[in-house]
Design an enzyme around this catalytic site. Sequence first.
Site, short mmCIF file in Angstrom:
data_model
loop_
_atom_site.label_atom_id
_atom_site.label_comp_id
_atom_site.label_asym_id
_atom_site.label_seq_id
_atom_site.Cartn_x
_atom_site.Cartn_y
_atom_site.Cartn_z
N TYR A 282 0.82 -1.01 -0.18
CA TYR A 282 0.00 0.02 -0.18
C TYR A 282 0.75 0.68 0.34
O TYR A 282 1.48 1.17 0.88
CB TYR A 282 -1.18 0.24 1.32
CG TYR A 282 -2.14 1.07 1.27
CD1 TYR A 282 -2.30 1.32 0.53
CD2 TYR A 282 -2.55 1.08 3.04
CE1 TYR A 282 -2.98 2.67 0.65
CE2 TYR A 282 -3.15 1.93 2.40
CZ TYR A 282 -3.90 3.63 1.89
OH TYR A 282 -4.44 4.63 1.65
N LYS B 110 -1.55 -1.60 -3.91
CA LYS B 110 -2.40 -0.67 -3.61
C LYS B 110 -2.54 0.71 -4.29
O LYS B 110 -1.07 1.47 -3.16
CB LYS B 110 -3.45 -0.44 -2.78
CG LYS B 110 -4.46 0.61 -2.08
CD LYS B 110 -5.46 0.43 -0.72
CE LYS B 110 -6.24 1.71 -0.38
NZ LYS B 110 -6.15 1.96 0.70
#
Length: 295
Positions: free
Chosen positions: A137, A165
């Site tokens: 992320y 992400k």
Amino acid sequence: MTKQPIFKGAATALITPLTETGVDFEALGRLIDWQIDSGIDALVIMGTTGEKSTLTSEEHLEVIRYSVERAAHRVPIIAGTGSNDTAHAIYMSKTACDLGADALLVVTPYYNKATQNGLIKMFETIADAAPKPIIMYNVPSRTGVGIEPETYAVLADHPNIAGIKEANGDISKIVKTASLVGDKLDIYSGNDDQVVPILSMGGSGVVSVLSNLMPKETSQMCHRFFDGDLEGSRKMQMEYLPLINALFSEVNPIPVKAAMAAMGFCQNIVRLPLTLMEEAHYKVLEGLMKKQGLI
């Protein structure tokens, strides 16, 4: 090296309903059921939107345990387990896997501002220790450090690192990342206003805040693209843009918690240092929600 995708489409970065004294598990259960019944493709539990940073480690793990049990294998459960303390991230990752999570979302180490070499070593160390696949992320606006495309290219070769992400907001960097990692990593948009642009670069979907309110529609936006209805997907992205902007008019998850409370899913309770949404911003959000028929 093609890895098995964790999900394709839309994963909701789910809110965590709270009471004045703890987690509202009854409300969480209703919310999980509604999300799945509405056609969401996966659920991310205990991410930024889930207020991970103001819950205790015990609450954090209990929310993961409960969510896994409630979902009952109907959709993948992706548990947020990142930390600026790598040893703690390993502990949380292993425990989340023991509790039945299907995959892990691991954020870059906030505040430490690691070097790119430090990021490589951290993600590899966690991925070596975790028994389930990891989505990295990248959200430099919150953590103070960003993952460079060349760093992704190194990490893409790790067999247990499955995806990204990407919430850096820089489409040019995302294009470069896509060109470097090829099919070794699934790329998911971390910003609801960039879903279709990232899909157009071969992205696999979105980890979404919008889908808390609109799980069916957010999933459809992705799957229309996958099915070749590019114009339909693009129109949905444009239509929802004002609502997306309103959901980020204050720091996430303040607006989405207010929105979900207005829809009757939870109480509008957040923990300090988060505060309730300012009235002027809420009026705009409320009007856009009424326009979409959500309230």
